[in-house]
Design a protein around this motif. Structure first.
Motif, short mmCIF file in Angstrom:
data_model
loop_
_atom_site.label_atom_id
_atom_site.label_comp_id
_atom_site.label_asym_id
_atom_site.label_seq_id
_atom_site.Cartn_x
_atom_site.Cartn_y
_atom_site.Cartn_z
N CYS A 1 0.84 -1.21 0.00
CA CYS A 1 0.00 0.00 0.00
C CYS A 1 0.87 1.25 0.00
O CYS A 1 0.60 2.20 -0.74
N GLU B 1 2.34 1.88 -3.36
CA GLU B 1 1.33 2.36 -4.31
C GLU B 1 0.95 3.81 -4.03
O GLU B 1 0.68 4.58 -4.95
N THR C 1 0.08 7.08 -6.86
CA THR C 1 -1.30 7.34 -7.23
C THR C 1 -1.99 8.17 -6.16
O THR C 1 -1.68 8.05 -4.97
N ILE D 1 -5.02 6.35 -3.54
CA ILE D 1 -4.81 5.81 -2.19
C ILE D 1 -4.33 6.95 -1.30
O ILE D 1 -3.27 7.53 -1.53
N GLU E 1 -0.67 -4.53 -7.98
CA GLU E 1 0.35 -3.48 -7.86
C GLU E 1 1.27 -3.50 -9.09
O GLU E 1 1.62 -2.44 -9.63
N LYS F 1 -0.57 -2.07 -12.07
CA LYS F 1 -0.67 -0.62 -11.97
C LYS F 1 0.65 0.05 -12.34
O LYS F 1 0.68 1.05 -13.08
N LEU G 1 -7.66 2.31 -13.69
CA LEU G 1 -6.70 1.34 -13.17
C LEU G 1 -6.32 1.69 -11.73
O LEU G 1 -6.24 0.81 -10.86
N ASP G 2 -6.09 2.97 -11.47
CA ASP G 2 -5.72 3.41 -10.11
C ASP G 2 -6.84 3.11 -9.13
O ASP G 2 -6.60 2.65 -8.00
N THR H 1 -7.01 -0.58 -8.39
CA THR H 1 -5.87 -0.98 -7.55
C THR H 1 -6.12 -0.59 -6.10
O THR H 1 -5.86 -1.37 -5.18
N SER I 1 -6.51 -3.10 -2.79
CA SER I 1 -5.73 -2.93 -1.57
C SER I 1 -6.63 -2.90 -0.33
O SER I 1 -6.35 -3.53 0.68
#
Lengths: 286, 140
Positions: free
Chosen positions: A50, A53, A57, A60, A175, A178, B52-53, B56, B60
């Motif tokens: 996490c 990522e 992006t 998140i 992941e 992405k 896509l983000d 994802t 998670s």
């Protein structure tokens, strides 16, 4: 041959056989402790993935729930570890041997004039052996209690650590996808061919790109390598879980025959394989 | 199907959707040099990248929730192992104490033999040795 010496030899044979297998139990338990320690790196991956990522992006914002998942898995592992440590300590000869103390006394006693040295050896040696057997019996009892009372639940928890890291496959694959999408698009956006970023990590294909494209491909390959290593570590982690389960199964089936020579051989074989998988997991994180 | 399995299944579904989105994104190919076509490319790439983000991020969250829910099923085993380990610790400590007591007893035995020896052939050396043996018992 004196009766005391004949008795000593008979008792020694039993002690040596039993000692050898308690050493094997100790050896295996130590390997289980090391394995459990190595599992923490993998269990932390929900949080770590996490965090990786989050750097690439805006979708998140935080990794709170992922951190809780990793923490709870780590705590579960800690309970298992404490069980393995108890098994290791119960079977550790060094914790309980009284032989060094007796050796000193034998030496000083021999120096007393007029006392036959061979009688000193026979009495002290025999007493040392009897004491060793008494603690050996207690040690075996504790080990048996741990095995009888704990292996089923320990195996259930090991099974849990395997089951609950199943979604980690899903997480790491996503992941990876992405990352591939991000860098593939960036390479494409500078008019280079980023339709297959993975291929750019092989050979010298990346050198055909523009300067920007080349640098992007280098960074992509570096980050992709990390995820690939984590996936490999996950596979080794699962192997080590299965080895640990085998070791516990072996211990449980042999609980009444701790003096069985075959037990030691099986345990050492499982221990060696377990260590190999643990080293592979550690290597992935260093 | 339990909560863990349900959440893990949905996460798996999102993963598959993410893969399809990735394939569409990469199939756009290099950005055209033409300004108009390039603009269209940007719009499509941005939309697919955002999709896509989002997928994802969802994966998670779902995998984390699956683990948190799944662990609730193992509390009985965790409690039992914890109790068993604590009890074993007490027994191991007791064993260490017994071992220490036996060691002390062996010293008593050696002291007895030392005294007998001194009585059998009294000499300064023999008596000194007996005193030394008793000292070892008192001050281990």
């Amino acid at each position: 041959m004196a009766l005391s010496m004949r008795l000593a030899i008979a008792l020694l044979s039993t002690a040596v056989a039993s000692c050898a297998n308690i050493v094997a139990v100790n050896h295996t338990a130590a390997r289980l402790v090391a394995a459990s320690d190595s599992w923490n790196d993998v269990l932390a991956e929900y949080r770590k993935s996490c965090e990786r990522e989050m750097r690439t992006t805006s979708a998140i914002n935080d990794c709170t729930r992922q951190s809780i998942a990793s923490d709870q898995l780590t705590k579960t592992n800690a309970v298992l570890a404490s069980y393995f440590i108890a098994l290791r300590d119960a079977s550790d000869e060094k914790n309980l041997t009284i032989q060094p103390g007796l050796d000193d006394l034998v030496t000083s006693f021999k120096e007393i004039p007029g006392v036959p040295a061979d009688q000193v050896e026979a009495v002290s040696g025999l007493f040392g052996l009897l004491t060793h057997l008494a603690t050996q019996a207690m040690r075996e009892e504790i080990i048996k209690d741990l095995i009888v009372g704990g292996t089923d639940d320990a195996r259930t928890l090991i099974s849990a650590l395997e089951k609950l890291t199943g979604p980690l496959d899903t997480q790491l694959t996503t992941e990876e996808d992405k990352l591939t999408g991000l860098f593939g698009t960036k390479i494409n956006s500078v008019h280079d061919d980023g339709t297959n970023p993975m291929a750019l990590c092989q050979g010298n294909v990346a050198t055909t790109l523009s300067g920007t494209g080349y640098l992007l491909s280098l960074e992509y390959c570096r980050q992709a390598q990390v995820i690939s290593q984590r996936k490999d570590a996950l596979a080794k982690y699962r192997s080590s879980l299965r080895e640990a389960d085998s070791a516990l199964s072996e211990l449980k089936s042999s609980k009444d025959t701790l003096s069985n020579k075959a037990l030691a051989q099986h345990l050492y074989a499982i221990g060696a394989s377990l260590q190999s998988n643990v080293e592979a997991v550690r290597k992935a994180y260093n | 199907m339990g909560t863990f399995e349900s959440l893990a299944s949905v996460a798996e579904l999102c993963k598959d959707c993410a893969k399809i989105t990735l394939d569409h994104l990469l199939s756009l190919g290099p950005k055209p040099m033409d300004a108009t076509k390039g603009l269209l490319w940007d719009q499509q790439a941005t939309r697919l990248q955002n999709q896509l983000d989002s997928l994802t991020a969802l994966v998670s969250k779902l995998t984390a929730e699956a683990v948190i829910e799944g662990l609730k099923n193992y509390q009985p085993q965790l409690d039992h192992i914890g109790t068993l380990t604590k009890e074993a610790r007490v027994e191991i400590q007791h064993m260490a104490q017994v071992s220490a007591s036996l060691t002390k007893f062996s010293k008593v035995l050696d002291l007895g033999l030392a005294i007998l020896s001194a009585a059998a052939s009294p000499s300064l050396a023999a008596i000194s040795a007996a005193v030394a043996a008793s000292d070892t018992l008192v001050h281990p």
